[in-house]
Design a protein around this motif. Structure first.
Motif, short mmCIF file in Angstrom:
data_model
loop_
_atom_site.label_atom_id
_atom_site.label_comp_id
_atom_site.label_asym_id
_atom_site.label_seq_id
_atom_site.Cartn_x
_atom_site.Cartn_y
_atom_site.Cartn_z
N ILE A 21 0.85 -1.18 0.00
CA ILE A 21 0.00 0.00 0.00
C ILE A 21 0.88 1.23 0.00
N ASP A 22 0.63 2.12 -0.92
CA ASP A 22 1.39 3.37 -0.96
C ASP A 22 0.40 4.48 -1.27
N LEU A 23 0.21 5.37 -0.34
CA LEU A 23 -0.80 6.42 -0.55
C LEU A 23 -0.36 7.39 -1.63
N ASP A 24 -1.34 7.92 -2.34
CA ASP A 24 -1.03 8.89 -3.38
C ASP A 24 -0.69 10.24 -2.75
N CYS A 25 0.30 10.88 -3.30
CA CYS A 25 0.72 12.25 -2.92
C CYS A 25 0.31 12.56 -1.46
N PHE A 26 0.92 11.82 -0.56
CA PHE A 26 0.40 11.73 0.80
C PHE A 26 0.22 13.08 1.51
N TYR A 27 1.31 13.85 1.61
CA TYR A 27 1.20 15.12 2.35
C TYR A 27 0.16 16.04 1.68
N ALA A 28 0.16 15.99 0.34
CA ALA A 28 -0.78 16.85 -0.39
C ALA A 28 -2.22 16.45 -0.05
N ILE A 52 7.58 19.58 -1.52
CA ILE A 52 7.86 18.21 -1.07
C ILE A 52 6.74 17.24 -1.43
N ALA A 53 5.58 17.73 -1.79
CA ALA A 53 4.50 16.84 -2.24
C ALA A 53 3.64 17.60 -3.24
N VAL A 54 3.24 16.90 -4.29
CA VAL A 54 2.50 17.54 -5.37
C VAL A 54 1.31 16.66 -5.69
N ASN A 55 0.11 17.22 -5.72
CA ASN A 55 -1.03 16.35 -6.01
C ASN A 55 -1.10 16.06 -7.52
N TYR A 56 -1.98 15.12 -7.88
CA TYR A 56 -1.97 14.64 -9.26
C TYR A 56 -2.48 15.70 -10.24
N ALA A 57 -3.35 16.60 -9.78
CA ALA A 57 -3.81 17.69 -10.66
C ALA A 57 -2.64 18.61 -10.98
N ALA A 58 -1.80 18.87 -9.99
CA ALA A 58 -0.65 19.75 -10.24
C ALA A 58 0.40 19.03 -11.09
N ARG A 59 0.51 17.70 -10.92
CA ARG A 59 1.47 16.94 -11.74
C ARG A 59 1.11 17.05 -13.21
N LYS A 60 -0.21 17.10 -13.47
CA LYS A 60 -0.65 17.23 -14.88
C LYS A 60 -0.13 18.52 -15.48
N GLN A 64 6.66 19.02 -10.39
CA GLN A 64 7.20 17.83 -9.72
C GLN A 64 7.73 18.20 -8.36
N ARG A 65 7.91 17.17 -7.53
CA ARG A 65 8.54 17.40 -6.24
C ARG A 65 9.93 18.00 -6.49
N HIS A 66 10.36 18.87 -5.62
CA HIS A 66 11.66 19.53 -5.69
C HIS A 66 11.70 20.69 -6.69
N CYS A 67 10.57 20.96 -7.38
CA CYS A 67 10.49 22.22 -8.12
C CYS A 67 10.60 23.35 -7.11
N SER A 135 7.11 2.99 5.29
CA SER A 135 7.42 4.41 5.45
C SER A 135 6.17 5.07 6.00
N VAL A 136 6.17 6.40 6.02
CA VAL A 136 5.04 7.11 6.62
C VAL A 136 3.72 6.79 5.91
N ASP A 137 3.80 6.48 4.60
CA ASP A 137 2.56 6.24 3.86
C ASP A 137 2.59 4.92 3.09
N GLU A 138 3.39 4.00 3.55
CA GLU A 138 3.62 2.79 2.77
C GLU A 138 3.66 1.57 3.68
N ASN A 260 -0.15 1.91 -11.45
CA ASN A 260 -1.42 2.52 -11.85
C ASN A 260 -1.89 3.58 -10.88
N LYS A 261 -1.00 4.46 -10.52
CA LYS A 261 -1.37 5.57 -9.65
C LYS A 261 -2.11 6.60 -10.48
N PRO A 262 -3.00 7.44 -9.97
CA PRO A 262 -3.43 7.39 -8.59
C PRO A 262 -4.68 6.53 -8.42
N1 DCP Z 1 8.46 13.23 1.12
C1 DCP Z 1 9.33 14.28 1.39
N2 DCP Z 1 10.52 14.36 0.73
C2 DCP Z 1 10.86 13.41 -0.17
C3 DCP Z 1 10.00 12.33 -0.43
C4 DCP Z 1 8.80 12.27 0.22
O1 DCP Z 1 9.04 15.13 2.22
N3 DCP Z 1 12.03 13.50 -0.81
C5 DCP Z 1 7.15 13.18 1.82
C6 DCP Z 1 6.06 13.85 1.02
C7 DCP Z 1 5.25 12.73 0.47
C8 DCP Z 1 5.45 11.63 1.47
O2 DCP Z 1 6.74 11.84 2.01
O3 DCP Z 1 3.87 13.09 0.33
C9 DCP Z 1 5.35 10.24 0.86
O4 DCP Z 1 6.35 10.08 -0.14
P1 DCP Z 1 6.10 9.28 -1.49
O5 DCP Z 1 7.44 9.04 -2.09
O6 DCP Z 1 5.20 8.13 -1.25
O7 DCP Z 1 5.39 10.33 -2.44
P2 DCP Z 1 3.88 10.83 -2.55
O8 DCP Z 1 2.98 10.02 -1.68
O9 DCP Z 1 3.84 12.31 -2.32
O10 DCP Z 1 3.56 10.62 -4.06
P3 DCP Z 1 3.20 9.28 -4.86
O11 DCP Z 1 1.72 9.33 -5.07
O12 DCP Z 1 3.95 9.40 -6.12
O13 DCP Z 1 3.62 8.12 -4.02
#
Ligand code: DCP
Length: 685
Positions: A21-28, A52-60, A64-67, A135-138, A260-262
């Motif tokens: 289980i891995d949550l989608d864009c967890f923090y977002a 640090i987290a980008v939702n799927y609408a923003a990814r479209k 990306q993360r780290h922008c 991990s925190v969401d996995e 097959n996210k999200p």
């Molecule tokens: N995270 C962070 N810095 C990183 C990687 C992750 O702060 N370099 C945080 C934000 C993420 C959360 O950890 O929301 C979970 O990381 P994931 O790698 O599972 O990424 P997401 O859940 O955001 O996205 P995805 O849907 O691609 O799994």
């Protein structure tokens, strides 16, 4: 009676089914939920100037993360940016500050930790014993038992077998051919030739299909395991919005999960495993993202898992060693026997701040110690609420930019009852820092709580151990019924070895023995205080200890008049509401424990042996009673004084109550006499 799964084909009982289980864009997602923002609106979570987290609408929109924040705004002007919560000095909890600054604020991930705890609680509700936190969401969840029980009920119970097609032919359940599976609605079934269930079904009707491919498309019993797992995962998904990967082992489950996210789940059938693995980039395989993966890629000049197939086990073993060779041979074919182990909560927690530029003054350290102290306080309290655990040690760890080795100091963590505010932690941390031969400039400061262990006793029971003296050892009790653990003779001291818990014969004649024993929690009234003893009296002592340990295990009667403080708490006074003297300032000299050259990794794994190791040779004097106390006894000794204070408080309340009662009875008597006089006088008249 046969077990529910005993009629299952043997191959199914050996086959494991694992969800990843891995949550989608967890923090977002956490922020979307908090702010009530629909998932179609682009949103990103910002930490200082990065995402640090980008939702799927923003990814479209290409974000990306780290922008950087500027890049993201340029790409998507309607992007909703949410800065993570931060701690500011003087505040007791993290807040969503409108304009936090790196130089003054400290990031808090507590909202995400809280959300994570709630989600894991849901996973555990479905699968109490088989959730492994990755991990925190996995998480990995081994659902084999659940799946096999359901399969047995559905197809292999006596009732089901009697209805089963072909069941009259023979009694052997392993011979039953599985019914065809309709994969619709179960998730995306991975297929190397097509990407959807519909495609698989359509292609299976093709007359030109190869025999091998046809075989891979017909349903097997292990496919049925996946069906039941997919049903379970759908049930879990109805409870939390998430993404699941379902396969037969951890490596495959993890690899599938991202496909097959999200908001979808991927199913990998055994028959597709090799096809699936062939093109997987080698470094994407679990445990191969680091050094080993890079080494194998470089030495063998490979890129994908399939590239590794041409190497024999012997070749791999000659290059990477016996065990690694076999493991590599298997893993590139999707064979992974690693079990899902329950490892869902960490034993330690750290709060840390890096300084750019490094700090050079004690006043700056004080500022950050206050902030980090609040963070640690909040997390420890949260963890207690969720997991009923309490740490054993408090730790300061820091890096001096002119010194190659980081330094650490640790001491015992304040008792739950004495931790009345973050200040208690911050003051202790500052003392630790100051006693650590610190040097400036300091480039990183971390504080931690380590050795988190289950403490499901009530707050009152912890302290109650000090009041049980007369029940256990009435011959040497003090008049107040409160036991000072540091006064105990050697014969009253019990160190429990984790491996030899019941014998009670482990003592600590020397300091170096300390780290061999786990200082146990006080769920009974044994006092776990290392002290010196001699071999000559050891035998007698052992006897005493066994006896005392046995009596300690007896349930304590709460009606006993000797219970003292317990009676006080019985009157519905919650232990956590008591506000005792919170600090340890009555200790003249607190000698913190030095973790010489121990790396932070060791500390993070909760290995506190070193803390115990170096603690026993240094003692300090208690200002309240002038007694010499070892550092590892400080926390317990503080509790002893707290217990004394509470006992006095209780007695004074009791005295007042008694006085009131006596006065009330006297008043009653007087009234009776007055009434009697009144009627007597009336009668006479
Ligand atoms: N995270 C962070 N810095 C990183 C990687 C992750 O702060 N370099 C945080 C934000 C993420 C959360 O950890 O929301 C979970 O990381 P994931 O790698 O599972 O990424 P997401 O859940 O955001 O996205 P995805 O849907 O691609 O799994």
């Amino acid at each position: 009676m046969s077990k529910p799964t005993s009629l299952l084909p043997a191959s199914l009982r050996r086959q494991r089914v694992i969800l990843h289980i891995d949550l989608d864009c967890f923090y977002a997602q956490v922020e979307q939920v908090r702010l009530g923002i629909p998932s179609e609106e682009p949103l990103a979570v910002q930490q200082w100037q990065g995402l640090i987290a980008v939702n799927y609408a923003a990814r479209k929109a290409g974000i990306q993360r780290h922008c950087t924040v500027e890049e993201a705004r340029a790409k998507c002007p309607n992007l909703r940016l949410v800065h993570v919560a931060t701690y500011a000095n003087g505040e007791l909890e993290p807040k969503y500050h409108p304009d936090p600054h790196y130089a003054t604020h400290k990031v808090s991930l507590q909202p995400y930790r809280r959300a994570s705890a709630r989600i894991f609680e849901i996973f555990q509700r479905f699968c109490p014993d088989t959730v492994q936190r990755a991990s925190v969401d996995e998480a990995f969840i081994d659902v084999t038992d659940h799946v096999n029980t359901k399969l047995s009920e559905r197809f292999f119970s006596s009732a089901a077998l009697s209805l089963f097609v072909g069941s009259e032919d023979d009694g052997d359940s392993t011979e039953k051919s599985p019914p065809e599976i309709n994969w619709d609605g179960l998730g995306v079934v991975y297929s190397s030739s097509s990407s959807t269930t519909q495609d698989i079904v359509a292609s299976s009707a093709d007359d030109n299909i190869e025999d091998q491919e046809r075989a891979s498309l017909s349903s097997s019993w292990d496919d049925w395991q996946l069906v039941v797992a997919a049903e379970l995962s759908s049930e879990i998904r109805a409870t939390v919005f998430k993404e699941l990967g379902i396969a037969h082992n951890k490596t495959l489950a993890k690899l599938c999960s991202a496909l097959n996210k999200p908001n979808n789940q991927t199913i990998l059938r055994n028959s597709e495993t090799m096809n699936f693995m062939q093109t997987i980039p080698f470094h994407k395989i679990r445990n191969l993202g680091g050094k080993l993966g890079t080494e194998v890629e470089n030495v063998l000049k490979i890129e994908t898992a399939g590239d590794l197939w041409k190497f024999s086990i012997e070749e791999l073993q000659s290059k990477f060693g016996m065990a690694t060779g076999i493991w590599l041979y298997n893993i590139c074919r999707g064979i992974d026997t690693e079990e899902v182990t329950q490892r869902n909560i960490l034993k330690s927690m750290m709060a840390s701040k890096s300084f750019r530029p490094p700090v050079t003054k004690m006043s700056q350290i004080e500022h950050w110690v206050n902030i980090l102290g609040v963070e640690l306080y909040t997390r420890v309290k949260d963890d207690y609420e969720i997991n009923q655990r309490w740490p054993k040690n408090l730790l300061v760890h820091y890096k001096c930019s002119t010194h190659p080795t980081p330094r650490s100091k640790s001491s015992f963590f304040p008792h739950r009852i004495s931790l009345t505010s973050p200040d208690v932690i911050s003051r202790k941390l500052l003392t630790l820092f100051k006693n650590s031969d610190y040097e400036f400039p300091c480039s990183n400061l971390s504080v931690g709580a380590t050795g988190l262990t289950k403490d499901d006793s009530l707050g009152v029971m912890d302290i109650s151990k000090f009041f049980l003296k007369r029940n256990v050892n009435s011959e040497s009790g003090g008049g107040d019924g409160v036991v000072n653990p540091c006064n105990n003779l050697a014969g009253e001291v019990l160190i429990k070895s984790s491996s030899d818990e019941n014998t009670g014969n482990k003592f600590l004649p020397t300091a170096e023995n300390v780290n061999k024993y786990e200082i146990s929690e006080n769920h009974n009234n044994t006092v776990n205080t290392p002290t010196a003893t001699t071999s000559s009296n050891q035998k007698n002592i052992n006897k005493t200890i066994v006896k005392k340990a046995a009596s300690a295990k007896k349930p304590v009667s709460r009606n006993s008049a000797d219970i003292g403080i317990l009676k006080f708490f019985d009157n519905a006074t919650a232990p956590r509401e008591i506000k005792p003297a919170a600090d340890d300032s009555h200790m003249k000299k607190i000698v913190p424990v030095t973790l010489l050259d121990k790396s932070i990794n060791t500390i993070l794994t909760g290995n506190n042996a070193a803390a115990a190791e170096s603690s026993s040779s240094l003692s300090t004097q208690c200002q309240k009673c002038d007694q010499m106390i070892f550092p590892h006894q400080i926390s317990e000794h503080e509790d002893y004084h707290l217990a004394l204070d509470l006992q006095r408080e209780y007695r004074s309340i009791d005295r007042k109550r008694n006085q009131k009662q006596v006065m009330k009875e006297e008043r009653k008597k007087r009234r009776k006499v007055e009434l009697a006089d009144f009627f007597e006088t009336k009668e006479r008249k």
